[in-house]
Design an enzyme around this catalytic site. Structure first.
Site, PDB file in Angstrom:
ATOM      1  CD  GLU A 164      -2.968   0.770   2.407  1.00 33.87           C
ATOM      2  OE1 GLU A 164      -2.680  -0.076   3.285  1.00 33.87           O
ATOM      3  OE2 GLU A 164      -3.932   1.539   2.507  1.00 33.87           O
ATOM      4  N   GLY A 205      -8.717   5.102   6.910  1.00 33.99           N
ATOM      5  CA  GLY A 205      -9.564   4.989   8.088  1.00 33.99           C
ATOM      6  C   GLY A 205      -8.931   4.066   9.124  1.00 33.99           C
ATOM      7  CB  ALA A 206      -8.315   0.632   9.259  1.00 34.21           C
ATOM      8  CD  GLN A 209      -0.645   2.771   4.445  1.00 36.33           C
ATOM      9  OE1 GLN A 209      -1.094   2.100   5.367  1.00 36.33           O
ATOM     10  NE2 GLN A 209      -1.424   3.532   3.724  1.00 36.33           N
TER      11      GLN A 209
HETATM   12  O1  LIG Z   1      -6.934   2.864   3.698  1.00 39.04           O
HETATM   13  P1  LIG Z   1      -7.863   2.301   4.707  1.00 39.04           P
HETATM   14  O2  LIG Z   1      -7.334   2.429   6.093  1.00 39.04           O
HETATM   15  O3  LIG Z   1      -8.334   0.923   4.390  1.00 39.04           O
HETATM   16  O4  LIG Z   1      -9.181   3.229   4.717  1.00 39.04           O
HETATM   17  P2  LIG Z   1      -9.940   3.912   3.479  1.00 39.04           P
HETATM   18  O5  LIG Z   1      -9.234   3.691   2.200  1.00 39.04           O
HETATM   19  O6  LIG Z   1     -11.371   3.520   3.522  1.00 39.04           O
HETATM   20  O7  LIG Z   1      -9.802   5.440   3.863  1.00 39.04           O
HETATM   21  P3  LIG Z   1     -10.021   6.737   2.925  1.00 39.04           P
HETATM   22  O8  LIG Z   1      -8.711   7.252   2.549  1.00 39.04           O
HETATM   23  O9  LIG Z   1     -11.048   6.496   1.891  1.00 39.04           O
HETATM   24  O10 LIG Z   1     -10.655   7.693   4.001  1.00 39.04           O
HETATM   25  C1  LIG Z   1      -9.938   7.983   5.156  1.00 39.04           C
HETATM   26  C2  LIG Z   1     -10.854   8.509   6.177  1.00 39.04           C
HETATM   27  O11 LIG Z   1     -11.386   9.741   5.737  1.00 39.04           O
HETATM   28  C3  LIG Z   1     -12.802   9.714   5.808  1.00 39.04           C
HETATM   29  N1  LIG Z   1     -13.282  10.540   4.704  1.00 39.04           N
HETATM   30  C4  LIG Z   1     -13.507  10.215   3.423  1.00 39.04           C
HETATM   31  N2  LIG Z   1     -13.930  11.275   2.723  1.00 39.04           N
HETATM   32  C5  LIG Z   1     -13.955  12.308   3.604  1.00 39.04           C
HETATM   33  C6  LIG Z   1     -14.295  13.685   3.524  1.00 39.04           C
HETATM   34  O12 LIG Z   1     -14.697  14.230   2.406  1.00 39.04           O
HETATM   35  N3  LIG Z   1     -14.201  14.428   4.644  1.00 39.04           N
HETATM   36  C7  LIG Z   1     -13.790  13.875   5.791  1.00 39.04           C
HETATM   37  N4  LIG Z   1     -13.453  12.613   5.946  1.00 39.04           N
HETATM   38  C8  LIG Z   1     -13.543  11.837   4.875  1.00 39.04           C
HETATM   39  C9  LIG Z   1     -13.181   8.268   5.733  1.00 39.04           C
HETATM   40  O13 LIG Z   1     -14.411   8.045   6.391  1.00 39.04           O
HETATM   41  C10 LIG Z   1     -12.043   7.635   6.502  1.00 39.04           C
HETATM   42  O14 LIG Z   1     -12.262   7.745   7.875  1.00 39.04           O
HETATM   43 CA   LIG Z   2      -6.981   3.765   1.668  1.00 32.81          CA
END
Ligand SMILES: O=P(O)(O)OP(=O)(O)OP(=O)(O)OC[C@H]1O[C@@H](n2cnc3c(O)ncnc32)[C@H](O)[C@@H]1O
Ligand SMILES: [Ca+2]
EC number: 3.6.1.5
Length: 501
Positions: A164, A205-206, A209
C-alpha cells in the site's frame, strides 16, 4: 539570358520543388498513428468504503511515464467490504452499480481485454485477524461478482501495508513525472538537480503509511526497505504501514483508552465540539483488534460522550497513542518502529487531504506555517457544535463532527509521530489529485501488475513529431531564404541596382 543565369533559374526551381516536397513529406508521412486507447479498472476496497477507478492510456505509449490517466471514479454505496462480515454474500453485489458505470465508460468492444483488479486494505486486514473465515467469504463474494462482469478479472486480494505504501509512492511520482525525463526536460532537471522523488503520506480509516527515499542507506530494519529499478534507475525506498493508526481506528483506540479511566458511563471528550453528544456501544468499541487488549468488564454497556472542544487537552490525550519510550534503532517514529531521517518533499493524500482541505490548510495559495495550522485547528475545535452544524449544514454529520479530532490527530501523527518540525513542515504538500488522477495506491498497483513501468529506460525517438515537423519547416525556410538571397545577388533586379548606385 546567359547560361549561368539559366542554370541558376533551373536550380532555384528544383530547390523550391524540393522544399515543397520536404514539407509535404514531413506533414503527411510522419503523422502520429491514430490513438488506440486501452483501459484498466482497479477497486480500492478501503476500510471505510470502496472506490472504483477507471484508467486509460494510449496503447503505443504504454511505457512512457505520466500517460495513464484516471477517467472515472465511482464511490460504492454503503460501508467498505469488511463491513459485510455478518452478511458476507452481500459484499460482491454491493459493487454492481459502480461496475455497471464502468461498462458505460469503456467501449463495449474493449470490455473483454480490460483488466479488473480489487485490492483490499486495512479494514480487511483487521477482519482477517479477527475472523479469518468471514474475510475469506467476503473475498469470495467480491470475486464472484467481478468474474460475472464482461471485464478480464485479474484478482481480488488483501494487499500488505508495505505494498500500500510502495504503490502510493509509485503513483504520485509517476504522476509528478519524477521517474523519467526525456529530451529538454531531462536537461533542465539535471541542471537544477531536481530528479528526486517525493515521499508519500497516506492516511486511511484504519491504517496510515509513510514512504520515502532516505538520504543514506541503512540496513537497520530490512523489512522497511524496498528496492525498485524503474526506467533504468535504482531506488531504495523506506516504507511503513501502521495498522490501527488510520483516523477511525486511532479514534477508537483513544476512546478505548479513555474508557479505562471513566467512573460512570459518561465521558467528556476534548476532541469533540462543545454541545456534541454521541453514544457508543462498549462491546462494539472493544471487539476489534486495535482495541481488544483493553480491559473489557464494565458495569455499563454504553458510553455517553460529551464534547468539550479543548484542542490542547485533545492533543495531550492523542499523544498517549504514540509510544516513544523504546527504540531499538538509531531513530524511530513510534512504537519501536524504525524511521530514517526525513528527506525531501512529501505528498500527503487521502484523509490528510480531506481534513486539511476542509480546514483550508492545504496551502494551495500560500504555504501555511505549522503554528498557523495549529491555531486554526484550535479555534475550529473551540466552536460550539450548534454553530458548526449551522455553518456547514451541507457536510455529513459523521465527517463534520470528527474534523476537530482528525485535525489534532494529523498534527500529532506528523509532529509527534514522525517528528516533522516547523522547518520541514513546508515540505509537506497536501494533495487530493494530480492532474485528473486521485493520489492513492491504486494507479501504482495497476502500473505494476500490467508491467507498465519498465526496469530499463525504453528507447525513444530523439525528436517528437512536433519537433520533427518544426525542424523541417525551419530548415525549409532557411533554404528558401538562402535561395532568394542568391537570386537577388545574381539577378540584381533594376530597383535594387538603382538603390545600390
Ligand atoms: O486505507 P484504509 O485504512 O483501508 O481506509 P480507506 O481507504 O477507507 O480510507 P479513505 O482514505 O477512503 O478515508 C480515510 C478517512 O477519511 C474519511 N473521509 C472520506 N472522505 C472524507 C471527507 O470528504 N471528509 C472527511 N473525511 C472523509 C473516511 O471516512 C475515513 O475515515
Ligand atoms: Ca486507503
Amino acid at each position: 539570358m546567359s547560361w549561368t543565369r539559366k542554370i541558376l533559374l533551373i536550380l532555384g526551381f528544383l530547390s523550391t520543388l524540393a522544399v515543397i516536397a520536404l514539407i509535404a513529406v514531413a506533414v503527411t508521412q510522419n503523422k502520429p498513428l491514430p490513438k488506440n486507447i486501452k483501459y484498466g479498472i482497479v477497486l480500492d476496497a478501503g476500510s471505510s468504503h470502496t472506490n472504483l477507478y477507471v484508467y486509460e492510456w494510449p496503447a503505443e505509449k504504454e511505457n512512457d511515464t505520466g500517460v495513464v490517466q484516471q477517467v472515472e471514479v465511482c464511490k460504492v454505496e454503503g460501508p467498505g467490504i469488511s463491513g459485510y462480515s455478518h452478511a458476507t454474500e452481500e459484499a460482491g453485489p454491493s459493487l454492481a452499480q459502480c461496475l455497471r458505470q464502468a461498462e458505460e465508460v469503456i467501449p463495449s468492444k474493449q470490455h473483454q481485454e480490460t483488466p479488473v483488479y480489487l485490492g483490499a486494505t486495512a479494514g480487511m486486514r483487521l477482519l482477517s485477524l479477527e475472523n479469518k473465515s468471514a474475510a475469506d467469504k467476503v473475498l469470495s463474494s467480491v470475486e464472484k461478482t467481478l468474474r460475472s462482469t464482461p471485464f478480464n478479472f485479474q484478482g481480488a486480494r488483501i494487499i500488505s501495508g508495505q505494498e500500500e505504501g510502495a504503490y502510493g509512492w509509485i503513483t504520485i511520482n509517476y504522476l509528478l513525472g519524477n521517474f523519467k525525463q526525456s529530451g529538454w526536460s531531462k536537461l533542465l532537471h539535471s541542471l537544477r538537480s531536481i530528479s528526486e522523488t517525493s515521499g508519500a503520506l497516506d492516511l486511511g480509516g484504519a491504517s496510515t503509511q509513510i514512504t520515502f527515499v532516505p538520504n543514506e542507506f541503512s540496513s537497520e530494519s530490512p523489512e522497511n526497505l524496498l528496492y525498485f529499478r524503474l526506467y533504468g534507475k535504482d531506488y531504495l525506498v523506506y516504507t511503513h504501514s501502521f495498522l490501527c493508526y488510520g483516523k477511525d481506528q486511532a479514534l477508537q483506540q483513544k476512546l478505548a483508552r479513555d474508557l479505562q479511566t471513566v467512573e460512570n458511563s459518561s465521558l467528556f471528550d476534548p476532541c469533540f465540539h462543545q454541545g456534541y453528544q454521541r453514544t457508543i456501544n462498549i462491546s462494539d468499541l472493544l471487539k476489534n483488534p486495535c482495541t481488544s487488549a483493553k480491559e473489557k468488564q464494565f458495569p455499563f454497556s454504553q458510553l455517553y460522550i460529551q464534547g468539550e472542544g479543548d484542542y490542547q487537552k485533545c492533543r495531550r490525550s492523542i499523544l498517549k497513542l504514540f509510544n516513544k519510550t523504546n527504540c531499538p534503532y538509531s531513530s524511530c517514529s513510534f512504537n519501536g518502529i524504525y524511521l530514517p531521517p526525513l528527506q525531501g518533499d512529501f505528498g500527503a493524500f487521502s484523509a490528510f487531504y480531506f481534513v486539511m482541505n476542509f480546514l483550508n490548510l492545504t496551502g494551495e495559495q500560500s504555504p501555511v506555517a505549522l503554528d498557523k495550522v495549529a491555531s486554526t485547528i484550535e479555534s475550529f475545535c473551540a466552536r460550539p457544535w450548534d454553530e458548526v452544524k449551522t455553518a456547514y449544514h451541507q457536510i455529513k454529520e459523521k465527517y463534520l463532527s470528527e474534523y476537530c479530532f482528525s485535525g489534532a490527530y494529523i498534527l500529532s501523527l506528523l509532529e509527534n509521530g514522525y517528528e516533522f518540525t516547523e522547518k520541514n513542515w513546508q515540505r509537506i504538500h497536501f494533495l487530493g489529485k494530480i492532474g485528473s488522477s486521485d493520489a492513492g495506491w491504486t494507479l501504482g498497483y495497476m502500473l505494476n501488475l500490467t508491467n507498465m513501468i519498465p526496469a530499463e529506460e525504453p528507447a525513444v525517438p530523439p525528436l517528437s513529431h512536433g519537433s520533427y515537423v518544426g525542424l523541417m519547416v525551419l530548415c525549409s525556410l532557411v533554404l528558401v531564404s538562402v535561395l532568394l538571397f542568391a537570386w537577388l545577388l545574381f539577378h540584381k533586379p533594376k530597383c535594387l541596382q538603382k538603390g545600390i548606385v
